[in-house]
Design a protein around this motif. Sequence first.
Motif, mmCIF file in Angstrom:
data_model
loop_
_atom_site.group_PDB
_atom_site.id
_atom_site.type_symbol
_atom_site.label_atom_id
_atom_site.label_comp_id
_atom_site.label_asym_id
_atom_site.label_seq_id
_atom_site.Cartn_x
_atom_site.Cartn_y
_atom_site.Cartn_z
ATOM 1 N N GLY A 281 18.045 -53.143 -38.548
ATOM 2 C CA GLY A 281 17.386 -53.928 -39.579
ATOM 3 C C GLY A 281 18.195 -53.987 -40.850
ATOM 4 O O GLY A 281 19.408 -53.767 -40.840
ATOM 5 N N PHE A 282 17.487 -54.316 -41.924
ATOM 6 C CA PHE A 282 18.133 -54.483 -43.229
ATOM 7 C C PHE A 282 17.661 -53.324 -44.096
ATOM 8 O O PHE A 282 16.467 -53.226 -44.393
ATOM 9 C CB PHE A 282 17.712 -55.847 -43.790
ATOM 10 C CG PHE A 282 18.418 -56.238 -45.055
ATOM 11 C CD1 PHE A 282 19.801 -56.397 -45.080
ATOM 12 C CD2 PHE A 282 17.704 -56.450 -46.224
ATOM 13 C CE1 PHE A 282 20.448 -56.769 -46.249
ATOM 14 C CE2 PHE A 282 18.339 -56.827 -47.394
ATOM 15 C CZ PHE A 282 19.720 -56.978 -47.409
ATOM 16 N N PRO A 283 18.581 -52.433 -44.491
ATOM 17 C CA PRO A 283 18.169 -51.150 -45.064
ATOM 18 C C PRO A 283 17.380 -51.228 -46.371
ATOM 19 O O PRO A 283 16.720 -50.260 -46.731
ATOM 20 C CB PRO A 283 19.494 -50.408 -45.302
ATOM 21 C CG PRO A 283 20.554 -51.197 -44.658
ATOM 22 C CD PRO A 283 20.026 -52.543 -44.304
ATOM 23 N N GLY B 89 18.456 -63.530 -37.734
ATOM 24 C CA GLY B 89 18.547 -62.093 -37.902
ATOM 25 C C GLY B 89 19.781 -61.568 -38.611
ATOM 26 O O GLY B 89 20.892 -62.006 -38.374
ATOM 27 N N ASN B 90 19.533 -60.621 -39.480
ATOM 28 C CA ASN B 90 20.557 -59.741 -40.002
ATOM 29 C C ASN B 90 20.090 -58.352 -39.583
ATOM 30 O O ASN B 90 18.955 -57.999 -39.917
ATOM 31 C CB ASN B 90 20.634 -59.846 -41.535
ATOM 32 C CG ASN B 90 21.633 -58.887 -42.141
ATOM 33 O OD1 ASN B 90 22.372 -58.229 -41.439
ATOM 34 N ND2 ASN B 90 21.640 -58.802 -43.459
ATOM 35 N N PRO B 91 20.865 -57.580 -38.832
ATOM 36 C CA PRO B 91 22.295 -57.699 -38.565
ATOM 37 C C PRO B 91 22.677 -58.358 -37.243
ATOM 38 O O PRO B 91 23.868 -58.433 -36.937
ATOM 39 C CB PRO B 91 22.723 -56.229 -38.512
ATOM 40 C CG PRO B 91 21.567 -55.526 -37.866
ATOM 41 C CD PRO B 91 20.348 -56.251 -38.389
ATOM 42 N N SER C 222 20.331 -67.877 -51.790
ATOM 43 C CA SER C 222 21.579 -67.090 -51.765
ATOM 44 C C SER C 222 22.474 -67.407 -50.584
ATOM 45 O O SER C 222 23.685 -67.520 -50.730
ATOM 46 C CB SER C 222 21.250 -65.598 -51.723
ATOM 47 O OG SER C 222 20.479 -65.223 -52.825
ATOM 48 N N LYS C 223 21.898 -67.527 -49.384
ATOM 49 C CA LYS C 223 22.710 -67.618 -48.178
ATOM 50 C C LYS C 223 22.951 -69.072 -47.780
ATOM 51 O O LYS C 223 24.062 -69.456 -47.471
ATOM 52 C CB LYS C 223 22.046 -66.843 -47.034
ATOM 53 C CG LYS C 223 21.644 -65.411 -47.394
ATOM 54 C CD LYS C 223 22.828 -64.495 -47.645
ATOM 55 C CE LYS C 223 22.496 -63.181 -48.341
ATOM 56 N NZ LYS C 223 21.613 -62.248 -47.690
ATOM 57 N N ARG C 224 21.891 -69.887 -47.809
ATOM 58 C CA ARG C 224 22.058 -71.263 -47.344
ATOM 59 C C ARG C 224 22.922 -72.080 -48.297
ATOM 60 O O ARG C 224 23.672 -72.946 -47.864
ATOM 61 C CB ARG C 224 20.680 -71.924 -47.177
ATOM 62 C CG ARG C 224 20.747 -73.171 -46.341
ATOM 63 C CD ARG C 224 19.376 -73.786 -46.116
ATOM 64 N NE ARG C 224 19.482 -74.960 -45.264
ATOM 65 C CZ ARG C 224 18.607 -75.950 -45.265
ATOM 66 N NH1 ARG C 224 17.551 -75.900 -46.047
ATOM 67 N NH2 ARG C 224 18.766 -76.983 -44.464
HETATM 68 C C1 LIG Z 1 21.090 -60.993 -48.222
HETATM 69 C C2 LIG Z 1 19.748 -60.594 -47.714
HETATM 70 C C3 LIG Z 1 18.664 -60.415 -48.595
HETATM 71 C C4 LIG Z 1 18.826 -60.502 -50.077
HETATM 72 O O1 LIG Z 1 18.913 -61.798 -50.527
HETATM 73 P P1 LIG Z 1 19.145 -62.149 -52.069
HETATM 74 O O2 LIG Z 1 18.582 -63.505 -52.229
HETATM 75 O O3 LIG Z 1 20.609 -62.092 -52.318
HETATM 76 O O4 LIG Z 1 18.420 -61.135 -52.893
HETATM 77 C C5 LIG Z 1 17.428 -60.113 -48.059
HETATM 78 N N1 LIG Z 1 17.251 -59.962 -46.727
HETATM 79 C C6 LIG Z 1 18.269 -60.091 -45.860
HETATM 80 C C7 LIG Z 1 18.016 -59.909 -44.402
HETATM 81 C C8 LIG Z 1 19.557 -60.399 -46.324
HETATM 82 O O5 LIG Z 1 20.580 -60.490 -45.467
#
Ligand SMILES: *Cc1c(COP(=O)(O)O)cnc(C)c1O
Length: 434
Positions: free
Chosen positions: A155-157, A205-207, A266-268
Amino acid sequence: MENGNGLKIMENGLNLKLQNGTHWGFRGNRDLDTPPEITIRGVLGMLKDTLEPADPRPTIPLGHGDPSCFPSFRTAEVAEKAVADALHSANFNSYAPTAGLPSARRAVAEHLSVDLPYKLSVDDVYITIGCTQAIEVALSVLARPGANILLPRPGFPVYEARAAYSHLEIRFFDLLPEKGWDVDLDAIEDLADENTVAMVIINPGNPCGNVFTYQHLEKVAETARKLGFLVISDEVYHHLTFGSKPFVPMGVFGDIVPVLTLGSISKRWIVPGWRVGWLVINDPSGILKKTRIVDCIKGYLNISADPATFIQGALPQILEKTKEDFFQKIINMLKNTSDICDQRLKEIDCITCPHKAEGSMFVMVKMNLGLLEDIKDDMDFCFKLAKEESVIVLPGVVVGLKNWLRITFAIDPCFLEDGLGRLKAFCHRHSKHE
Ligand SMILES: *Cc1c(COP(=O)(O)O)cnc(C)c1O
C-alpha cells in the motif's frame, strides 16, 4: 449507541457503529523488523545520501512518482496560464473559505460527475492541500477509541502513518499478485468487526500499477455494505490507465455504500508541487447526512491550513480547459515507458514481474534472492544499487512487501533504458555463478 464525539450509521444496512473502546494503541501487523517510521520519502532520502559522488553518470530516479522535472512530462500550457491569470487577477489574495473556494468546489463536482451515474453537488466537495491532506482529514475524522481501519498491503505508507497518529488500529488485507493485485475479499470478512470504520483502496494502484474492474469494485462495495463500513477510494491516479481496463471511479457504487473519494491534480497534471486536491463525499442515498461525519470534516478543515487561494482560483480553468490531447500524450508516454520497463525486466533473471502495470506510474517486482550472491534483502539490494550504479529504486518493504521492489517507469524513456540497463548489469554482477 453513540459515543461522545458521536458517529453512528445504522441506516440502510450500514452499521458503522463506534463504541467507547479501551484500545488506543497502534497495532499494525506489519513485519516486526520494519520500523514504523519507514516512509517512502525517508528511505529515498537515505538512498540519495548513498550515491557515489564520483560516478560521472546521471542518477536515474526510479524510486518516486514525480516526472515533473522531465521536459517531456511538462504540464499543460492552459494549466500554467490558469495559475498565472488567477494570480494576476488579484481576486485571490484573501483567505479562502476553509472548505475551499465555491468556484473550485463546483468545478471539482462537475469534473468528477462526468464519470458518475448521478451529479455531485458543491457541498460534496472539500478542497485540500493535495491528496495527502485529504488522507489526513478522512482518517482523522473516522478515528475513535477502539476503531480500526482496513488498509491494502502492499500500500501507500502515508495511510499507515496517519492512522497511527490518529490511534486508529490498522488491519491489513492483501492484494493478490496472482489475481492481478485484486483485493483478497475473503480476508476482509475475517478482518472486519463492528469497530471497522472503513477500508482503503487505491485505484489505479500505487505501488502495484493495477486497475480494478467494474465488477471487482462492485464486489468491494457489496462487501463493505454487508460488513457496515465506508470505502475510502484514493483516486489520485484517476484516468492514468493504459492497459485494457478503463478507470472506474468507486463513486459509481455510492448507492451501495458511501464512498469518500480522495484525489488531486498532482499526478494527472504532473504538478505535485501545486498542492491542490479534494475530498469528495459520494453518498447519493444520503446515508452520511444522518451522521456527524460531514460536521467532523468541516470542523477539521476549520482548524487546518488551506491550499493557496490563487491555486484554488485557477482550478476551474485547469479542470475545464485542459484538452484531451494533453492527457493522451501523457498516457501514450506512460504506456511506452511501462512497455520498455516490462521488456527490460524480462531480461533480468533475479527479478520477476507477476503483473504488468496497467495504470499509475509504478510496477511491483519480486526479487529472487536465491539467485543473488551477496544481497541480504531488498534494502541491501537498493542501497548497493544506489552506490554502485547511481540508480534509485524503492525497497518493497517500505510499501509492505519485503524482498520486492517498486519501480517507477514515469521518467524520460532514455533515462529509463539507461537505468534498467544498469539494473541488469548490477544483477548480473551479483548473481551466483556456479
Ligand atoms: C502521490 C500520492 C498521494 C499524494 O498526492 P498529493 O496530491 O501529492 O498530496 C496520495 N496517494 C497516493 C496513492 C499517491 O501515490
